[in-house]
Design an enzyme around this catalytic site. Structure first.
Site, mmCIF file in Angstrom:
data_model
loop_
_atom_site.group_PDB
_atom_site.id
_atom_site.type_symbol
_atom_site.label_atom_id
_atom_site.label_comp_id
_atom_site.label_asym_id
_atom_site.label_seq_id
_atom_site.Cartn_x
_atom_site.Cartn_y
_atom_site.Cartn_z
ATOM 1 N N ASP A 84 -8.608 44.974 61.704
ATOM 2 C CA ASP A 84 -8.837 46.290 61.114
ATOM 3 C C ASP A 84 -8.545 47.122 62.526
ATOM 4 O O ASP A 84 -8.446 48.360 62.331
ATOM 5 C CB ASP A 84 -10.205 46.295 60.662
ATOM 6 C CG ASP A 84 -9.974 46.189 59.464
ATOM 7 O OD1 ASP A 84 -9.228 45.785 58.708
ATOM 8 O OD2 ASP A 84 -11.303 46.217 58.340
ATOM 9 N N SER A 93 -13.149 51.348 59.379
ATOM 10 C CA SER A 93 -13.269 50.646 58.032
ATOM 11 C C SER A 93 -12.661 51.558 57.067
ATOM 12 O O SER A 93 -12.751 52.606 57.434
ATOM 13 C CB SER A 93 -14.460 50.048 57.961
ATOM 14 O OG SER A 93 -14.801 49.743 56.623
ATOM 15 N N SER A 94 -12.221 51.133 55.782
ATOM 16 C CA SER A 94 -12.067 52.081 55.029
ATOM 17 C C SER A 94 -13.233 51.799 53.861
ATOM 18 O O SER A 94 -13.183 52.584 52.620
ATOM 19 C CB SER A 94 -10.761 51.486 54.049
ATOM 20 O OG SER A 94 -9.664 51.823 54.781
ATOM 21 N N THR A 116 -12.832 41.957 50.699
ATOM 22 C CA THR A 116 -14.230 42.428 50.430
ATOM 23 C C THR A 116 -14.656 42.425 49.117
ATOM 24 O O THR A 116 -14.270 42.074 48.168
ATOM 25 C CB THR A 116 -14.034 43.962 50.836
ATOM 26 O OG1 THR A 116 -13.238 43.963 51.893
ATOM 27 C CG2 THR A 116 -15.322 44.756 51.052
ATOM 28 N N GLY A 151 -10.810 46.624 48.817
ATOM 29 C CA GLY A 151 -9.510 47.047 48.495
ATOM 30 C C GLY A 151 -8.771 47.468 49.642
ATOM 31 O O GLY A 151 -7.792 48.182 49.427
ATOM 32 N N GLY A 152 -9.291 47.076 50.925
ATOM 33 C CA GLY A 152 -8.607 47.703 52.069
ATOM 34 C C GLY A 152 -8.788 48.923 52.152
ATOM 35 O O GLY A 152 -9.481 49.816 51.466
ATOM 36 N N GLU A 174 -12.587 40.581 61.142
ATOM 37 C CA GLU A 174 -12.582 41.811 61.229
ATOM 38 C C GLU A 174 -11.784 42.718 62.315
ATOM 39 O O GLU A 174 -11.483 43.914 62.243
ATOM 40 C CB GLU A 174 -13.920 42.405 61.131
ATOM 41 C CG GLU A 174 -14.187 43.855 60.341
ATOM 42 C CD GLU A 174 -14.248 43.307 58.754
ATOM 43 O OE1 GLU A 174 -13.472 44.029 58.162
ATOM 44 O OE2 GLU A 174 -14.640 42.211 58.547
#
Ligand code: GLY
Length: 590
Positions: free
Chosen positions: A454, A478-479, A414, A499-500, A451
């Site tokens: 996720d 999502s984070s 990201t 950073g996930g 995506e």
């Protein structure tokens, strides 16, 4: 307005600026080689290398690559808005940092409007194809696939949302002509740009996956050899795609030959075909969502609600910490990090149980952020040691919920863009193709996202559904946590990170460093990370002095690289920018 349009015409006709290296920066963890920085950004690079923030009076931008910052800066200097600049930045990022974000991915955008004072959040997240089922990532026996067996190929590709989000933001808040915003990216794609150390390092690391598909291999490993740092790379296919987007508008991406080509690549991906259809692309919509704003020590922390867990989880962490005197404890105190670490574990437990796309599953958003709920949960932090066990809470809700906990794996990836423009607007956008290089499928010069991984691969546990299971048309949780802090209705801090699921910890830490510990934008970004999500405490080099004290409090401590990519703008009398020393981005303003 007319003057601005003319200015943009002139700006597009200017010959390309020389891309000589005015300065050389080799950020920590960025790979081998030196990063070329355009002359205009030499002071920014020097400030970052010396740990100083960048200061300016009128506007500022912070993003992940110097060429993207330069493109955005030119738009802002010519009278464009933050939304205009974002379009130019995103177009260039898709070329120079293709592993992280691009037209083939999705994004969330938070906007503070300088004129009305309103906060708006836009959801440009990818959607699951209509043909997807909860068992998309399970084998015939119902067992979850291995992560990379699912990622690499067509199966993981969701309907891209980024192009539609760029158009939506420009339509709402743009002043510059749409076509001109692609000029820098088209020029760079045609003339070429120097591969950065970070990109070269990631290509070398990912050579096996990148070699799976001919188009991708030929681009990133020409002649079978990974591209090297400093090598000039051209992407004429991307230039053609951008030119079509610039001239014909965003629909060209969602219908017609480009859409058909995307679908063909996904459905025929060797070994791992996907189910994306032309219908999925044709019906894609950006959604305006209610902003999630939570209080923290006199500030309003505003960000993206579901399908992102970002603002809710950051808001919970800060809400759990509010009763404690973090300013007095300071950043070197193990007690401060015990509180932050366990607040984060409590928030992550709720996230795993309750958060997903609220268009598909009821999410107890109000209950999760209710002051009485957070106050009761924060009582759990009153002990002296790490919590031995952490479980989700029972937030107030008018639905009966029996859920199993989420089991999705999120790896760092990201990119984040922060912009403050001369009209008082603030933009915070986190943008992604998910894993590094996404699905590794490349179509018309664009990498397609992965995506859909996720989502939780496991759909049920003990007969209870998992909120973040795959469903047709649903957006994966999502984070990403694009954030704008406001005080008295005015933006004071614009931030976000890749950073996930660690994004949440990076953003919460930076807010605490700025609000509680009085750090400037660059110090707050550079402060070593300590991130706790599910129990073990991840510590980066520099925070090593806290490792033993945290072990003594009962934590399992893991010392590791924590490669955030924070881009922060503090808005006060003047603007102050911070760019993450762990990556290649810069802040620049005038
Ligand atoms: N794919 C990264 C995120 O959405 O959190």
């Amino acid at each position: 307005m007319r003057a601005i349009v003319l200015l943009f015409g002139l700006f597009c006709a200017l010959p390309a600026l020389a891309q000589q290296a005015a300065d050389a920066v080799a950020p920590e963890g960025a790979g081998v080689g030196v990063l070329s920085v355009p002359p205009m950004l030499a002071d920014s690079a020097e400030a970052k290398a010396n740990g100083r923030p960048v200061e300016a009076g009128n506007w500022m931008i912070a993003a992940a690559h110097p060429l993207a910052v330069e493109a955005g800066a030119r738009v802002l200097a010519s009278g464009g808005t933050a939304a205009d600049a974002m379009v130019a930045v995103q177009a260039v990022l898709g070329l120079v940092e293709p592993q992280s974000s691009g037209l083939g991915g999705g994004a969330f955008l938070v906007w503070h409007d300088g004129a009305s004072g309103e906060i708006t959040t836009l959801d440009g997240r990818e959607t699951a194809p209509l043909a997807a089922t909860p068992r998309l990532f399970q084998d015939e026996g119902g067992q979850p696939l291995q992560f990379f067996d699912a990622v690499v190929g067509g199966l993981s590709v969701g309907t891209p949302g980024t192009p539609a989000l760029m158009a939506e933001a420009h339509g709402r808040w743009g002043r510059a002509g749409w076509p001109g915003l692609f000029a820098d990216a088209i020029r760079l794609a045609e003339e070429g740009f120097a591969v950065s150390p970070r990109l070269a390092g990631q290509i070398a690391e990912d050579a096996t996956h990148l070699s799976r598909f001919a188009d991708t291999r030929d681009y990133f490993l020409p002649g079978g050899k990974p591209l090297q740092s400093g090598q000039i790379l051209r992407n004429p296919d991307y230039a053609d795609t951008l030119r079509r987007l610039a001239e014909e508008g965003v629909d060209v991406f969602y219908t017609g030959d480009i859409a058909a080509d995307i679908v063909a690549h996904v459905q025929t991906a060797p070994g791992n075909p996907g189910v994306l259809s032309e219908m999925d692309l044709a019906i894609y919509q950006v959604k305006e969502r209610a902003a999630v704003c939570t209080p923290y020590r006199g500030h309003e922390v505003c960000g993206m609600g579901p399908p992102s867990s970002g603002a809710t989880t950051v808001g919970q962490i800060l809400g759990l910490l509010e009763p404690f005197d973090l300013p007095a404890l300071g950043p070197d105190s193990p007690e401060a990090w015990r509180l932050i670490g366990d607040a984060s574990r409590l928030a992550f437990a709720d996230r795993g149980r309750y958060l997903a796309d609220s268009d598909y599953v009821p999410v107890p958003l109000k209950g999760l952020l209710a002051p009485n709920y957070l106050r009761a949960r924060s009582e759990l932090l009153r002990g002296d040691d790490a919590l031995p066990e952490v479980a989700p809470g029972d937030p107030e809700f008018d639905h009966a919920l029996i859920r199993a906990d989420d089991r999705s794996l999120e790896l760092p990836s990201t990119s984040h863009i922060s912009i403050a423009d001369t009209y008082g607007n603030a933009l915070s956008m986190t943008t992604t193709i998910e894993n590094g290089f996404g699905s590794r499928l490349m179509v018309r010069g664009v990498l397609l996202n992965n995506e859909l991984t996720d989502f939780s691969f496991v759909s049920h546990e003990d007969g209870h559904a998992i909120a973040n299971r795959v469903e047709p048309g649903k957006r994966p949780r999502s984070s990403m946590a694009p954030t704008i802090l406001r005080r008295d209705g005015q933006p004071v801090l614009i931030l976000g990170s890749p950073g996930g699921s660690r994004i949440i910890g990076y953003v919460a830490k930076t807010i605490i460093a700025w609000v509680d510990w009085g750090m400037d934008a660059q110090e707050a970004v550079a402060l070593p990370h300590l991130v706790n999500r599910f129990g073990p405490y991840d510590l980066e080099a520099g925070a090593g002095g806290l490792a033993n004290p945290l072990r003594a409090l009962g934590y399992e401590v893991k010392e590791t690289d924590l490669t955030s990519g924070l881009h922060v703008i503090a808005v006060g009398e003047r603007l102050q920018g911070g760019a993450d020393p762990r990556r290649e981005g810069l802040a620049y303003g005038e």
